[in-house]
Design an enzyme around this catalytic site. Structure first.
Site, PDB file in Angstrom:
ATOM      1  N   GLY A   1       1.320  -0.803  -0.244  1.00 38.42           N
ATOM      2  CA  GLY A   1      -0.602   0.114  -0.178  1.00 38.42           C
ATOM      3  C   GLY A   1       0.774   1.020  -0.002  1.00 38.42           C
TER       4      GLY A   1
ATOM      5  CE  LYS B   1      -8.812  11.085  14.041  1.00 43.94           C
ATOM      6  NZ  LYS B   1      -9.143  12.514  13.001  1.00 43.94           N
TER       7      LYS B   1
ATOM      8  CB  ILE C   1      -8.912   1.942  10.056  1.00 44.61           C
ATOM      9  CG1 ILE C   1      -9.329   2.831   8.802  1.00 44.61           C
ATOM     10  CG2 ILE C   1     -10.272   2.314  11.033  1.00 44.61           C
ATOM     11  CD1 ILE C   1     -10.352   3.816   8.251  1.00 44.61           C
TER      12      ILE C   1
ATOM     13  CG  ASN D   1      -8.675   7.759   1.856  1.00 44.50           C
ATOM     14  OD1 ASN D   1      -8.902   8.583   1.958  1.00 44.50           O
ATOM     15  ND2 ASN D   1      -7.286   7.106   1.886  1.00 44.50           N
TER      16      ASN D   1
ATOM     17  N   GLY E   1       1.880   4.257   1.259  1.00 42.83           N
ATOM     18  CA  GLY E   1       2.096   6.044   3.086  1.00 42.83           C
ATOM     19  C   GLY E   1       3.859   5.398   4.364  1.00 42.83           C
ATOM     20  CG  ASN E   2       5.331   7.904   6.812  1.00 43.57           C
ATOM     21  OD1 ASN E   2       5.831   8.350   5.843  1.00 43.57           O
ATOM     22  ND2 ASN E   2       4.632   9.133   8.299  1.00 43.57           N
TER      23      ASN E   2
ATOM     24  CD  GLU F   1      -4.253  -1.071  -5.920  1.00 36.60           C
ATOM     25  OE1 GLU F   1      -4.577  -2.426  -5.262  1.00 36.60           O
ATOM     26  OE2 GLU F   1      -3.633   0.038  -4.757  1.00 36.60           O
TER      27      GLU F   1
ATOM     28  N   GLY G   1      -7.123  -1.579  -3.979  1.00 38.52           N
ATOM     29  CA  GLY G   1      -6.948  -2.630  -3.790  1.00 38.52           C
ATOM     30  C   GLY G   1      -6.666  -4.111  -3.289  1.00 38.52           C
TER      31      GLY G   1
END
Lengths: 506, 506
Positions: A269, A408, A364, A384, A271-272, A294, A388
């Site tokens: 995926g 958070k 999440i 979002n 991201g970080n 992807e 995939g």
């Protein structure tokens, strides 16, 4: 090479302004656009279309379109069209703040869809006819064929099926990306489908450009605008810890003979955390890896350069501005190591299972029993979309989900009694990793998974709370296969809504 | 043809009693047995093993096995082993009352698994080594190859991977089933996998018998016992109404040109409703249909006989005693029209997507947004398992779920605010049918789906209640993409647990 990007003289004659092109799109149309994770989306026609829609609305006239793309795009596409309330239905994926706000306000209908399903469902007619395609390309060849830009996405399908086509030729896109694409034309509708002849991540099974009936091309627009290149954030401590746990696991699997030294094709995926995993793989001495994924982001370019990665397959890019500059400078190097495919093929269950991808995706939240929520905050608010992740998690060799154990400022636990929305069921999740540790769920029953997830992955601030729920559920649940206290199962989420924290008194 | 079923003299010498064979299975072993939906499971060794385990337990000694099969078996296998607490972990599917009770009492660990995943996950080593395979066959050829009985399931994988093998040769099984099977030996582990060369439901891509190293065969047991043939119940009014809605829909899809007149290969779950659908297809004039499914039940035999169905592919049978007699009498007819495969191939995502199956499965409940629960009553109590429904729902052309709109004399609604467990996510469900009507969810956002499911599928006794939840969620939900009131989302289920009805005051 001529600096002219439009080599087909018929199409050169159809060059118009973005506003003139947008005027060809009518209210109520289904419009299919290019674009995948902020690369290769049209830059000017959507903006002009938004202005056109706004003029209609100012005049009290309705104007909305149904909008299909490859995946997420950018403010110049999703953002501007959402802001003018120009979208009646959006699919299959978005990540734009303005679009997201409208979706969660209940003013924009959104259909979150497996990326591998979009092309075939359009061919099946499930979304109705495609009126207009708006496709960014890097150049048009003399024979009218279209050289894709920095994403392929669903462009083949859009061009095949749209009644009329608008092309944006973007001079910002590297012209010598030509040759990097592989557009597979062997697809068919059932009952006429054949096996897809791809057995290695770098196999080429198609053509380097998109075909399009020139009679359907009603407008060509010249643009010169950058892809949405997001700045790269260096991995934080949690990401590095997650990566370390995962790499230790992969090394153990190799030493046990369950994975080859070169692993299996990586899917990652954006991201970080994925970037931290990729950096960690290089630092750990892995070599000759491959990727079937992807999206290529900064970390994969680094790995290609230093030889950790032999080659990579994708359908789009998500690069920082610096990485994009470097990519353009060394395009010859990357063209020999990267194949860009249609997303039908990059995400195809047949190929992902055949190759046996190692699939790494964010989430999440996960629950006690390994169900994963990738899309909905507190069960109702879309972040979002599934993208995939389902295509890979269901079909790969290993289905790995990665997340910090809290979000958070610690007010949200990523491990909860019951997820508030399910995108990946217990059947599709093999490994969960947080900065607390790694839980290997393979071959375990729900209750065995629960104990492992509490012990290994849950943040200490929530560990006792989760163990307490589980213990009480174990004794008081209606069934004890997947113990739950239904009156409490979603109470952590409700508490966060009520008090701003999942912790009691928090 | 000789009446002797064991033509390999080496193996004839290894014939022993079931008790002697069971003595070869030791405490703690992982035992892989044949069997799929009550067909082709071993009939005597499991019984003898249960007695052996019971003797250990009487003597105060521990004895449990980890038990893998194709899918569900019968009281003589799952039942007897569960009753003596002989199973430590069970996968991938079960439907036995005694096993179910122990699972839901929390005394038997069960891992519900996609049927297409089992063989490859065993090869990957995710379940550890297979110590013993116990496989029922119809006969043993002179060269030692094994002719499967009325199911193939995972038998190829069990025979390939088990350290030692026990064979049951069941004389009750029709000997001339030989030639009906197709055992594909082209599988491999990644990165060595190739496309599976199957493009029609009746293609033969393998061998008619199972290979097994004769040195691994430690015992052969002769049996003569019937498969668990469940009596056939004629469809009730609700099933016929559900079938009528579905057939009307299919006819409309054909007339709109979205489906060929011969439809696409049918996959059908087991039970009353699928049987009603099959009967309805025949009555509606459909001809030359095909089936690519897991299990053939009475209805499909009827369709093959009357020409509605040209041919069918499966991995097992679920026949009534009468249908079984008819099947045996007309085996030559059926052998030319039925191909029995390994469940790796019958349920393979690659093949299901290629063929574009029309997938019809039952469910326990669906929610407002199209998420489907196939396995868990009130979120915690397992009924049977996901079986192949996920393999088909995710990958087929149409993913259809069928259920009466209420259960337990109306005390349970099959349409609820939020499902208490998710097996098929909103992304994987295209059509839902109850006796109230059919909801075509294709191309719809969550809120559009909700309105349709309330209007078309929900029982009148629950319609206002569900509409009321939805309306209030629409106004008070945190996000309005998938509106939910988390404190209430599972309250229908809790109410049923508390009062015996999902209806307030019910």
């Amino acid at each position: 090479m001529s600096s002219e990007r439009i080599l087909d003289s018929r199409l050169r004659e159809r060059v118009v302004s973005a506003a003139e092109a947008a005027d060809l799109i009518q209210p109520g149309e289904t419009v299919a656009m290019s674009g995948f994770t902020g690369s290769g989306y049209p830059k000017q026609v959507p903006l002009a279309l938004a202005e056109r829609i706004d003029r209609y609305h100012q005049a009290g006239q309705p104007f909305q379109i149904r909008l299909l793309t490859g995946a997420s795009t950018a403010p110049e596409l999703d953002g501007v069209l959402a802001k003018v309330d120009g979208i009646a239905l959006r699919l299959p994926f978005q990540a734009d703040p303005d679009a997201r706000k409208r979706i969660n306000d209940g003013r924009l209908e959104y259909m979150d869809t497996h990326l591998s399903h979009v092309a075939q469902h359009t061919w099946f007619g499930f979304y109705g006819d495609i009126d207009t395609a708006v496709i960014e390309v890097s150049s048009i060849r003399a024979d009218g064929s279209l050289v894709p830009a920095t994403s392929v996405g669903n462009n083949k399908t859009w061009l095949d099926l749209a009644r009329k086509v608008i092309i944006e030729v973007n001079e910002w896109q590297p012209r010598d990306v030509e040759g990097m694409h592989d557009v597979y034309y062997g697809t068919a509708l059932p009952p006429h489908r054949k096996p897809i002849p791809l057995v290695n991540p770098n196999d080429r099974i198609g053509e380097t450009a998109l075909r399009c009936d020139p009679d359907k091309i009603v407008a060509v627009v010249r643009t010169d605008a950058a892809d949405r290149n997001s700045p790269f954030n260096p991995p934080d401590a949690a990401s590095e810890q997650i990566a370390a746990y995962l790499i230790e696991f992969l090394q153990r699997e190799v030493s046990r003979g369950r994975l080859p030294a070169q692993l299996l094709p990586l899917q990652s995926g954006v991201g970080n955390i994925p970037n931290a995993v990729l950096a960690g793989l290089a630092a750990s001495g892995f070599r000759d890896l491959t990727a079937y994924t992807e999206v290529i982001q900064d970390g994969m370019l680094d790995l290609l350069r230093d030889g950790t990665l032999k080659h990579a397959s994708c359908t789009g890019f998500a690069l920082s501005p610096e990485a994009n500059e470097e990519f353009k400078r060394n395009l010859d190097f990357y063209r020999s190591r990267i194949v860009m495919r249609t997303q039908e093929i990059s995400n195809h269950p047949e190929i992902i299972r055949r190759l046996g991808c190692i699939c790494m995706n964010g989430m999440i939240e996960a629950d006690l029993y390994g169900n994963v929520n990738s899309t909905h905050v507190m069960g109702s608010r879309i972040q979002n979309g599934i993208g995939g992740s389902g295509d890979f998690a269901r079909n790969g060799y290993l289905s790995i989900f990665l997340s910090p154990s809290t979000a958070k400022q610690g007010s949200i636990s990523a491990l909860v009694p019951m997820v508030s929305h399910v995108d990946h069921t217990e059947h599709d999740v093999s490994i969960i990793v947080t900065e607390q540790g790694l839980a290997d769920l393979r071959g375990l029953s729900p209750k065995q998974r629960a104990r492992l997830l509490i012990e290994r992955c849950t943040h200490p601030d929530y560990r006792d709370l989760l163990a307490d729920y589980y213990d009480r559920a174990l004794h008081h649940s209606y069934g004890r296969h997947t113990p739950h206290l239904l009156a409490e199962a979603l109470s952590w989420h409700q508490r966060w809504l009520d008090t701003g924290s999942m912790q009691p008194g928090g």
